[in-house]
Design a protein around this motif. Structure first.
Motif, PDB file in Angstrom:
ATOM      1  N   GLY A 198       0.806  -1.220   0.000  1.00 26.27           N
ATOM      2  CA  GLY A 198       0.000   0.000   0.000  1.00 26.27           C
ATOM      3  C   GLY A 198       0.835   1.264   0.000  1.00 26.27           C
ATOM      4  O   GLY A 198       0.431   2.281  -0.567  1.00 26.27           O
ATOM      5  N   ALA A 199       2.017   1.199   0.614  1.00 24.03           N
ATOM      6  CA  ALA A 199       2.881   2.385   0.710  1.00 24.03           C
ATOM      7  C   ALA A 199       3.774   2.576  -0.502  1.00 24.03           C
ATOM      8  O   ALA A 199       4.325   3.673  -0.678  1.00 24.03           O
ATOM      9  N   SER A 200       3.926   1.546  -1.351  1.00 22.79           N
ATOM     10  CA  SER A 200       4.951   1.658  -2.390  1.00 22.79           C
ATOM     11  C   SER A 200       4.491   1.335  -3.810  1.00 22.79           C
ATOM     12  O   SER A 200       5.238   1.588  -4.758  1.00 22.79           O
ATOM     13  N   VAL A 201       3.278   0.799  -3.993  1.00 28.79           N
ATOM     14  CA  VAL A 201       2.778   0.525  -5.342  1.00 28.79           C
ATOM     15  C   VAL A 201       1.898   1.688  -5.762  1.00 28.79           C
ATOM     16  O   VAL A 201       1.245   2.328  -4.927  1.00 28.79           O
ATOM     17  N   HIS A 202       1.849   1.978  -7.064  1.00 24.54           N
ATOM     18  CA  HIS A 202       1.331   3.265  -7.530  1.00 24.54           C
ATOM     19  C   HIS A 202      -0.182   3.302  -7.685  1.00 24.54           C
ATOM     20  O   HIS A 202      -0.882   3.989  -6.936  1.00 24.54           O
ATOM     21  N   ASP A 203      -0.733   2.602  -8.644  1.00 24.29           N
ATOM     22  CA  ASP A 203      -2.161   2.652  -8.944  1.00 24.29           C
ATOM     23  C   ASP A 203      -2.950   1.755  -7.986  1.00 24.29           C
ATOM     24  O   ASP A 203      -2.448   0.723  -7.539  1.00 24.29           O
ATOM     25  N   VAL A 204      -4.197   2.149  -7.668  1.00 24.78           N
ATOM     26  CA  VAL A 204      -5.025   1.374  -6.739  1.00 24.78           C
ATOM     27  C   VAL A 204      -5.230  -0.047  -7.261  1.00 24.78           C
ATOM     28  O   VAL A 204      -5.133  -1.024  -6.505  1.00 24.78           O
ATOM     29  N   GLY A 205      -5.521  -0.187  -8.552  1.00 23.54           N
ATOM     30  CA  GLY A 205      -5.711  -1.516  -9.121  1.00 23.54           C
ATOM     31  C   GLY A 205      -4.463  -2.370  -9.018  1.00 23.54           C
ATOM     32  O   GLY A 205      -4.538  -3.586  -8.771  1.00 23.54           O
ATOM     33  N   GLN A 206      -3.293  -1.755  -9.189  1.00 19.87           N
ATOM     34  CA  GLN A 206      -2.039  -2.491  -9.073  1.00 19.87           C
ATOM     35  C   GLN A 206      -1.793  -2.923  -7.633  1.00 19.87           C
ATOM     36  O   GLN A 206      -1.236  -4.000  -7.382  1.00 19.87           O
ATOM     37  N   VAL A 207      -2.218  -2.109  -6.679  1.00 18.30           N
ATOM     38  CA  VAL A 207      -2.099  -2.472  -5.260  1.00 18.30           C
ATOM     39  C   VAL A 207      -2.919  -3.724  -4.972  1.00 18.30           C
ATOM     40  O   VAL A 207      -2.450  -4.673  -4.325  1.00 18.30           O
ATOM     41  N   VAL A 208      -4.160  -3.737  -5.450  1.00 13.21           N
ATOM     42  CA  VAL A 208      -5.035  -4.894  -5.237  1.00 13.21           C
ATOM     43  C   VAL A 208      -4.436  -6.137  -5.886  1.00 13.21           C
ATOM     44  O   VAL A 208      -4.387  -7.218  -5.275  1.00 13.21           O
ATOM     45  N   ALA A 209      -3.965  -6.002  -7.112  1.00 12.37           N
ATOM     46  CA  ALA A 209      -3.402  -7.146  -7.829  1.00 12.37           C
ATOM     47  C   ALA A 209      -2.153  -7.687  -7.134  1.00 12.37           C
ATOM     48  O   ALA A 209      -1.909  -8.896  -7.132  1.00 12.37           O
ATOM     49  N   THR A 210      -1.356  -6.801  -6.529  1.00 11.55           N
ATOM     50  CA  THR A 210      -0.119  -7.218  -5.869  1.00 11.55           C
ATOM     51  C   THR A 210      -0.382  -7.885  -4.531  1.00 11.55           C
ATOM     52  O   THR A 210       0.262  -8.873  -4.178  1.00 11.55           O
ATOM     53  N   ALA A 211      -1.353  -7.360  -3.769  1.00 12.53           N
ATOM     54  CA  ALA A 211      -1.559  -7.818  -2.394  1.00 12.53           C
ATOM     55  C   ALA A 211      -2.491  -9.012  -2.273  1.00 12.53           C
ATOM     56  O   ALA A 211      -2.397  -9.774  -1.300  1.00 12.53           O
ATOM     57  N   GLN A 212      -3.400  -9.196  -3.236  1.00 14.67           N
ATOM     58  CA  GLN A 212      -4.462 -10.180  -3.030  1.00 14.67           C
ATOM     59  C   GLN A 212      -3.942 -11.613  -2.913  1.00 14.67           C
ATOM     60  O   GLN A 212      -4.546 -12.446  -2.220  1.00 14.67           O
TER      61      GLN A 212
END
Length: 347
Positions: A198-212
């Motif tokens: 959440g602190a280091s990935v840029h776009d909201v969609g990319q955050v979801v894709a990375t963390a899920q």
């Protein structure tokens, strides 16, 4: 007054509107393709695909069809970007922000400030032209291409947006694979990994894709931290507008009062964004309305990002690829390091 009436009359000409239709319809079609692509490959966010499809279209068409599409693409990249950013406010509720506590919010603000400053210095050191350092800093520190669009609108520098959009899209997409791989070495638990994403990935969609892939705890933590970063879009845009006004005033030295349109002190779309945040925070908004707003926001931002992607000249990008990629990778390293610092201080 006469000049304003003439301007309004010109805007109202049917031919003016007809010039926008081919580009807007093409952009809408590409957004539809992006949604379909996301359904097939859920790990790739819709907005990332919109930028890529816009760039492919802009660089594969011949001069004549590209000329016909350009007015609508440019209009969408400017005006629909503003509308999409306004609706982005409905994703944020102040209660979610306060759940992090003042320590968490303060640390995220410091991460955003440090990311912005560090990225700006990297881009300036590598001599990226025009307003690209400021736009790249906005994208890496806040929310990717959406933040670049907001800052470019606030500063009146949309012509410099395509290259930063391409760079932040590239790094954000790579993060979906790189951060989980890096965590096999870092061995962060679910909560800490989510906070790092959440602190280091840029776009909201990319955050979801990375963390899920790491579990629900990681996804929830990543989204909350990311939304607090998105909230920083308002003050950063205002500061960017103030800086642009001062720069323009210094350039004219007061001797050309009518030269060019100065950016507004507080852009109207920023006020709309904050109004939507406050409306969401009241709890009065039905889920159906919030869902419709989220869908509308994705469509509007998708069309706008297709327009920005359409303006990317890949030949020019590749001609400066060394400096541009070095700036992007250096910026990515700065943001990732600050994100790990945030995780350590929150422990």
């Amino acid at each position: 007054m006469v000049k304003r009436l003439r301007a309004l009359r010109n805007v109202a000409l049917p031919g003016t509107h007809r010039k926008l239709v081919p580009g807007l319809l093409t952009a809408a079609g590409l957004v539809t393709v992006a949604f379909a692509g996301h359904l097939l490959v859920p790990g790739v966010p819709v907005l990332t695909l919109c930028v890529v499809l816009g760039a492919v279209a802009g660089n594969s068409l011949r001069a004549a069809p590209k000329f016909r599409l350009a007015p609508g693409m440019g209009w969408g990249g400017k005006h629909l970007m503003r509308a999409g950013i306004v609706l982005l406010g409905f994703q944020l509720a102040l209660a979610d922000v306060l759940d992090l506590g003042w320590k968490g919010v303060g640390l995220i603000a410091l991460v955003v400030a440090g990311s912005f400053g560090g990225t700006y210095l990297v881009a300036r050191a590598l001599k990226l032209p025009g307003d690209q350092p400021v736009l790249l800093a906005s994208g890496f520190s806040i929310c990717g291409a959406s933040a670049i669009g907001a800052m470019s609108q606030a500063r009146g520098s949309a012509r410099d947006a395509p290259v930063p959009v391409a760079l932040v899209t590239l790094c954000g997409t790579l993060a979906i694979a790189v951060l989980p791989l890096a965590n096999t070495w870092l061995n962060l638990n679910e909560l800490d990994f989510g906070r790092w994403v959440g602190a280091s990935v840029h776009d909201v969609g990319q955050v979801v894709a990375t963390a899920q892939g790491a579990g629900f705890t990681a996804l929830a933590a990543a989204v909350v931290v990311k939304l607090v970063r998105v909230l920083m879009l308002a003050p950063i845009s205002v500061l960017g507008s103030i800086s642009a006004r001062r720069r323009q005033a210094a350039a004219t030295d007061g001797s050309m009062p009518g030269a060019g349109e100065r950016p507004p002190l507080v852009p109207i779309f920023v006020l709309g964004f904050m109004a939507c945040v406050l409306l969401r925070s009241t709890g009065w908004m039905p889920d159906s309305v919030l869902h419709a707003a989220k869908t509308g926001q994705e469509i509007l931002l998708g069309v706008a990002l297709v327009g920005l992607g359409f303006a990317i000249d890949l030949r020019h990008l590749f001609s400066t690829a060394g400096r541009a990629l070095a700036a992007a990778i250096g910026s990515w390293a700065v943001v990732a390091a600050l994100g790990l610092g945030f995780v350590a201080l929150m422990a």
